[in-house]
Write an enzyme that holds these catalytic residues in place. Structure first.
Site, PDB file in Angstrom:
ATOM      1  N   LYS A 156      50.567  43.099  53.661  1.00 30.95           N
ATOM      2  CA  LYS A 156      51.842  42.481  52.918  1.00 30.95           C
ATOM      3  C   LYS A 156      51.734  43.102  51.639  1.00 30.95           C
ATOM      4  CE  LYS A 156      52.912  38.963  50.237  1.00 30.95           C
ATOM      5  NZ  LYS A 156      53.766  39.836  49.762  1.00 30.95           N
TER       6      LYS A 156
ATOM      7  N   GLU B   8      39.593  39.056  46.573  1.00 28.35           N
ATOM      8  CA  GLU B   8      39.119  39.003  45.109  1.00 28.35           C
ATOM      9  C   GLU B   8      39.938  38.885  43.970  1.00 28.35           C
ATOM     10  OE1 GLU B   8      37.023  41.956  44.832  1.00 28.35           O
ATOM     11  OE2 GLU B   8      36.684  42.264  46.721  1.00 28.35           O
TER      12      GLU B   8
ATOM     13  N   CYS C  28      42.176  43.786  37.607  1.00 28.58           N
ATOM     14  CA  CYS C  28      41.632  42.284  37.724  1.00 28.58           C
ATOM     15  C   CYS C  28      40.070  42.421  36.669  1.00 28.58           C
ATOM     16  CB  CYS C  28      41.120  42.146  38.527  1.00 28.58           C
ATOM     17  SG  CYS C  28      40.331  43.372  39.801  1.00 28.58           S
TER      18      CYS C  28
ATOM     19  N   GLU D 251      42.413  34.257  31.980  1.00 28.08           N
ATOM     20  CA  GLU D 251      42.978  35.976  32.232  1.00 28.08           C
ATOM     21  C   GLU D 251      44.786  36.349  31.495  1.00 28.08           C
ATOM     22  OE1 GLU D 251      43.908  37.283  36.762  1.00 28.08           O
ATOM     23  OE2 GLU D 251      42.523  38.698  36.187  1.00 28.08           O
TER      24      GLU D 251
END
Ligand code: NAD
Ligand code: MN
Length: 491
Positions: A197, A271, A305, A403
């Site tokens: 997906k 991840e 990331c 983040e």
């Protein structure tokens, strides 16, 4: 239909050894007005009626209408992958390799079209999609093609390598096709089948990859692609017919997936996010380090990331380094992702821009000093954020801990290597780290004490299919890439 002229850009693409296509002067990219799902080797309509638009974030204009897959669609896709598994898992490894090589070659042949589509749908600069993303996508399939018939020699504990079954793979919007390749190539090399997906803002290149699978006559059902948003992702990872879940995205969703898979026999790799340190010592080659910091945080609008979003400068070089960094930042060109001179493209979505802007406000409110590029006007439509850094940041500040996933850097200082290590590791995340120094001994000492899955020395944001990638702590579980990544797809 959209056209882009590449005639003047041929020489600067030569730095990529994976660039292969005898490039046409002009590339045409057809985008259908609506897309279905890719199940059982065919494009089919969703069993539900819900659809959503994917837009070009640089213009806010809709590119196409995408299907939102429902429970019945997921059932069909998993059933198709399950059926295909019987044949694919028994296909001779050397035959599987031929398919992967064929796919890799076809990706190279269609590289320009894929790069343009990636930049249109996601907002990243064409220079990056053309020279980094798409070449790495091809490299990933080449690399894994070579593994198919050699797994038993190199993966410890796998003298008789066996696949896991059906893999549910959910990917983010920051490197759409590259994340698809990271997930699909090792799964297929090991004999698994896949339901993938893509992220809701960037489905187009995954659907184009499905066309490539058709062209390469990949047996039907070996890879299925279902589009949709978070709910579709949830239905997929929670499906009982799935043997392995591989997810890349936010730590928040990663934790939800870990919870929902707990107590099942599903294997899981995650991840997740990061807030990675980039440490510059006074003995580093300063201009090189400045360039490294630029690419660590402003590559792909900071939607990375493993971005080096916390810069730690040795106190004695702080002022000089910041002066040079500001000078360099002001030269960055923000704007049209399809312009080959653009350095920083569009923010992927309005939602992400809001999130980034709220962090900018937090930074100012918390007393840090904000410096932004550039004087030039930004386009009126679309989602844009000027490359930004904050100085005088407290280690406890929100912008130093959370983040942001945007082009925003927090600059801090340290006095001793010990303090650098302690501050760098003081984070709930542990995805990557950068070390800039002229002293080899310092590199080894610091790297061995860094709680980070990937450590770059005198470089940053370099990727290779042969090197494992993954995190410590809340940055995830398991590794992708290389030998370690393959083990995650074997029983
Ligand atoms: P997200 O984690 O919500 O989305 C990633 C993928 O997961 C998408 O395909 C999404 O549709 C899917 N998803 C969402 N909810 C799900 C669920 N409950 N079950 C299964 N799949 C689900 O990330 P986002 O909302 O797009 O971005 C939010 C933040 O996440 C960003 O600001 C950034 O901090 C972080 N992020 C990190 C990465 C990374 O590579 N580490 C990638 C994207 C986003
Ligand atoms: Mn889009």
């Amino acid at each position: 239909m959209s056209r882009i002229d590449h005639s003047s850009s041929q020489t600067d693409s030569m730095n990529s050894e994976w660039e292969y296509a005898p490039a046409p002067e002009t590339t045409e990219v057809n985008i259908e007005s609506r897309y279905g799902l890719f199940v059982g080797g065919r494009f089919i309509a969703s069993k539900g009626r819900r659809r959503f638009d994917t837009i070009n974030p640089a213009t806010e204009i809709s590119l196409s209408s995408i299907s939102e897959s429902n429970e019945k669609d997921i059932d069909a896709a998993v059933a198709s992958a399950r059926k295909a598994f019987r044949g694919w898992s028994r296909t001779k490894p050397i035959e599987r390799a031929k398919y992967l090589y064929r796919i890799a070659r076809r990706i190279q042949e269609r590289a320009r079209e894929l790069a343009i589509l990636e930049s249109m749908d996601g907002g990243k600069p064409i220079r990056e999609s053309r020279d980094v993303d798409i070449p790495l996508v091809a490299q990933h399939f080449f690399h894994h093609a070579g593994w198919c018939d050699k797994l038993q020699y190199a993966i410890p504990g796998h003298h008789d390598p066996r696949p896991l079954g059906v893999c549910a793979q959910v990917i983010p919007w920051n490197f759409p096709l590259l994340m698809a390749a990271w997930k699909i190539a090792p799964a297929l090399a090991c004999g698994n089948t896949v339901v993938l997906k893509p992220a809701e803002t960037t489905s187009l290149t995954a659907l184009r990859l499905a066309e490539i699978f058709q062209e390469c006559e990949l047996p039907e059902g070996v890879v299925n692609i279902v589009t949709g948003a978070g709910e579709t992702g949830r239905l997929l990872v929670e499906h009982r017919g799935v043997n392995k879940v591989a997810f890349t995205g936010s730590t928040e969703v990663g934790k939800m997936i870990a919870r929902s898979c707990a107590g099942t026999s599903k294997r899981v790799t995650l991840e997740l996010g990061g807030k990675s340190p980039n440490i510059v010592f006074a003995d580093a080659a300063i201009d090189q380090a400045v360039e490294g910091v630029v690419s660590a945080i402003w590559f792909n609008q900071g939607h990375v990331c493993c971005a080096g979003s916390r810069l730690f400068l040795e106190e004695s070089i702080h002022d000089e380094f910041v002066r040079r960094l500001e000078h360099r930042m002001r030269k960055l060109r923000v704007g049209d992702p399809l312009d080959k001179n653009t350095d920083v493209g569009a923010i992927n979505s309005g939602e992400q821009l809001e999130k980034i802007n709220s962090y900018l406000q937090h930074g100012v409110d918390e007393g840090a000093t904000m410096t932004q590029c550039c004087e030039r006007d930004l386009p009126e439509n679309g989602f844009w954020c000027r490359p930004t850094f904050f100085t005088e940041v407290q280690p406890s500040a929100k912008i130093a801990r959370e983040e942001i996933f945007g082009p925003v850097l927090s600059v801090m200082t340290f006095r001793t290597p010990e303090e650098a290590i302690q501050r760098a590791n003081d984070s709930p995340y542990g995805l990557s780290a950068g070390i800039w120094t002229d002293k080899g001994s310092k590199v080894f000492e610091i790297a061995s004490r860094m709680k980070a899955g990937v450590i770059w020395c005198n470089t940053f944001n370099k990727f290779d299919a042969a090197s494992p990638f993954g995190g410590y702590k809340e940055s995830g579980w398991g590794r992708e890439g290389g030998r370690h990544g393959l083990a995650a797809y074997l029983a």
